[in-house]
Write a protein that holds these residues in place. Structure first.
Motif, PDB file in Angstrom:
ATOM      1  N   LEU A 109      -7.399 -27.448   4.515  1.00 33.08           N
ATOM      2  CA  LEU A 109      -6.578 -26.498   5.260  1.00 33.08           C
ATOM      3  C   LEU A 109      -5.349 -26.111   4.449  1.00 33.08           C
ATOM      4  O   LEU A 109      -4.900 -26.871   3.584  1.00 33.08           O
ATOM      5  CB  LEU A 109      -6.090 -27.106   6.584  1.00 33.08           C
ATOM      6  N   PRO A 110      -4.759 -24.946   4.735  1.00 33.27           N
ATOM      7  CA  PRO A 110      -3.444 -24.660   4.164  1.00 33.27           C
ATOM      8  C   PRO A 110      -2.451 -25.694   4.696  1.00 33.27           C
ATOM      9  O   PRO A 110      -2.545 -26.108   5.854  1.00 33.27           O
ATOM     10  CB  PRO A 110      -3.113 -23.253   4.698  1.00 33.27           C
ATOM     11  N   LYS A 111      -1.521 -26.116   3.875  1.00 30.67           N
ATOM     12  CA  LYS A 111      -0.507 -27.063   4.343  1.00 30.67           C
ATOM     13  C   LYS A 111       0.318 -26.426   5.467  1.00 30.67           C
ATOM     14  O   LYS A 111       0.606 -25.235   5.444  1.00 30.67           O
ATOM     15  CB  LYS A 111       0.401 -27.487   3.192  1.00 30.67           C
ATOM     16  N   PHE A 112       0.684 -27.249   6.421  1.00 32.28           N
ATOM     17  CA  PHE A 112       1.431 -26.790   7.596  1.00 32.28           C
ATOM     18  C   PHE A 112       2.850 -27.330   7.523  1.00 32.28           C
ATOM     19  O   PHE A 112       3.060 -28.532   7.401  1.00 32.28           O
ATOM     20  CB  PHE A 112       0.728 -27.291   8.859  1.00 32.28           C
ATOM     21  N   LEU A 127       3.902 -19.722  12.863  1.00 33.67           N
ATOM     22  CA  LEU A 127       3.409 -20.889  12.127  1.00 33.67           C
ATOM     23  C   LEU A 127       3.800 -20.715  10.668  1.00 33.67           C
ATOM     24  O   LEU A 127       3.615 -19.643  10.095  1.00 33.67           O
ATOM     25  CB  LEU A 127       1.889 -21.006  12.247  1.00 33.67           C
ATOM     26  N   LYS A 128       4.337 -21.748  10.063  1.00 30.66           N
ATOM     27  CA  LYS A 128       4.763 -21.683   8.663  1.00 30.66           C
ATOM     28  C   LYS A 128       3.730 -22.431   7.822  1.00 30.66           C
ATOM     29  O   LYS A 128       3.561 -23.642   7.950  1.00 30.66           O
ATOM     30  CB  LYS A 128       6.148 -22.297   8.491  1.00 30.66           C
ATOM     31  N   LEU A 129       3.036 -21.693   6.961  1.00 32.10           N
ATOM     32  CA  LEU A 129       1.864 -22.219   6.263  1.00 32.10           C
ATOM     33  C   LEU A 129       1.962 -22.001   4.755  1.00 32.10           C
ATOM     34  O   LEU A 129       2.677 -21.119   4.282  1.00 32.10           O
ATOM     35  CB  LEU A 129       0.591 -21.540   6.774  1.00 32.10           C
ATOM     36  N   GLU A 130       1.200 -22.789   4.039  1.00 33.63           N
ATOM     37  CA  GLU A 130       1.072 -22.632   2.590  1.00 33.63           C
ATOM     38  C   GLU A 130       0.398 -21.305   2.254  1.00 33.63           C
ATOM     39  O   GLU A 130      -0.569 -20.898   2.909  1.00 33.63           O
ATOM     40  CB  GLU A 130       0.233 -23.785   2.039  1.00 33.63           C
ATOM     41  N   ASP A 131       0.897 -20.631   1.234  1.00 33.72           N
ATOM     42  CA  ASP A 131       0.220 -19.457   0.679  1.00 33.72           C
ATOM     43  C   ASP A 131      -0.730 -19.942  -0.410  1.00 33.72           C
ATOM     44  O   ASP A 131      -0.304 -20.259  -1.519  1.00 33.72           O
ATOM     45  CB  ASP A 131       1.243 -18.474   0.106  1.00 33.72           C
TER      46      ASP A 131
END
Length: 375
Positions: A109-112, A127-131
């Motif tokens: 998953l993208p990092k959260f 939601l703040k997620l990894e690009d």
């Protein structure tokens, strides 16, 4: 579903927050009242330039944004979808989670990095997620919806019929191309295809349609196909090992480097991840997951003896796949030139059986990619 999302802190100045104390009804009303895109972008954020599918920036929709620190901001959807997706990320990345399967899932998953609110619009939650495209110079990106159906068990009859009519072959094929952008070397530009291109593909045109994603206008990027196959196999192994979650209308994001020169390691100022985790580390106790099922199962099964010291990097499955990964690196010399992540979790539900629908889609996608390599 519990009507209140509990939390100890609220951000009103563009900071990350652990959770929200607002009721779901209030959140839904606020989302409805604020449907238009702001002319002045929030806190210096800009529309994410590499988005290939989903609701994009425009009238009545903010779309996916990119924060100045390089992370991705995904606006929370209206209940129950938005809170369900937030709960999923929070449970999987909870600091105190000891469930081996969820710890293994993290690497796919993208990092959260928690949730975020802009100063200008403190009523909006993201939601703040990894690009995952960030390190690529010319990222080639494809969004593929996985599974034999794109509606969850609680969808209305009208919703089911609507989804089936969009792509009747979903049941048989098990996946659908939602969008792609492919870098072309000679023109130094991108070719893009949207969801209508994916829906136009039939069984006899699917392989060629998918192969377009790997062609740079000069040649087929066979190394990218091989490395992506390896990563999808890793995701399939995870699904074969678990029976606690079912995924509907979820996608795989496939990325490979289109530039023949180098990957991009300095496109954005790196996010201060240590600070972000300190401010907004997701806590499993912050959000109490209540499924729409008549019987509720927690995402995170506490198994203390299965705690893995390396859980933030994928847990024990990563150790099991270490030898395979090293072999891929030796064979191709550029494993870092591709990325495959699972995205979109607004329709994830607890279960007690294997997710046969998602695995069916993964296996068919793998089979099609393998055929592309053989030709």
């Amino acid at each position: 579903m519990n009507k209140t999302i509990r939390g100890s802190r609220r951000a009103t100045d563009g900071q990350i927050m652990d959770s929200s104390s607002r009721t779901l009804e209030k959140l839904e009303n606020e989302n409805n009242k604020n449907g238009s895109v702001k002319q002045v972008l929030l806190d210096g954020c800009v529309p994410f330039s590499h988005q290939v599918a989903g609701h994009k920036c425009g009238i009545n929709n903010t779309g996916v944004l990119q924060h100045p620190d390089g992370t991705i901001l995904k606006q929370l959807q209206a209940p129950p979808r938005g809170p369900r997706e937030m709960n999923f990320y929070t449970q999987v990345f909870a600091k105190d989670c000891t469930d081996k399967r969820l710890l293994d899932l993290q690497q796919h998953l993208p990092k959260f990095y928690g949730t975020w609110m802009p100063r200008e619009s403190p009523h909006e939650l993201y939601l703040k997620l990894e690009d995952v495209t960030r390190r690529f110079l010319r990222p080639c990106i494809m969004d593929v919806k996985i599974g034999r159906r794109s509606y969850d068990p609680f969808a209305s009859k009208e919703k089911r019929e609507e989804q089936i009519s969009k792509y009747p072959l979903m049941e048989e094929i098990g996946f659908l191309l939602l969008g792609m952008r492919v870098y072309q070397i000679h023109s130094d530009s991108y070719i893009t295809h949207d969801q209508f291109y994916g829906r136009s593909l039939r069984k006899d045109t699917l392989k060629n349609g998918l192969s377009r994603f790997f062609h740079n206008g000069q040649e087929l990027q066979r190394h990218a196909v091989s490395l992506i196959i390896s990563k999808i196999r890793g995701i399939l192994r995870w699904f074969e090992s678990q029976t606690q979650l079912h995924f509907y209308a979820s996608s795989l994001l496939l990325v490979y480097e289109g530039s023949p020169y180098t990957t991009n390691k300095s496109k954005h100022k790196p996010a201060d991840l240590a600070t972000e985790h300190q401010q907004g580390e997701p806590q499993s106790k912050a959000l109490n997951f209540q499924s729409s099922l008549t019987h509720s199962h927690p995402y995170c099964h506490n198994v203390q003896h299965e705690r893995n010291a390396n859980r933030k990097h994928g847990g024990s499955e990563k150790e099991q796949n270490k030898e395979t990964g090293m072999r891929d690196k030796k064979q191709f010399g550029q494993e870092e030139a591709v990325e495959v992540k699972m995205i979109d979790f607004a329709h994830v539900f607890p279960s007690n059986s294997p997710d046969e629908s998602y695995m069916y889609g993964l296996r068919n996608l793998l089979s099609t990619l393998e055929q592309i390599l053989k030709d």
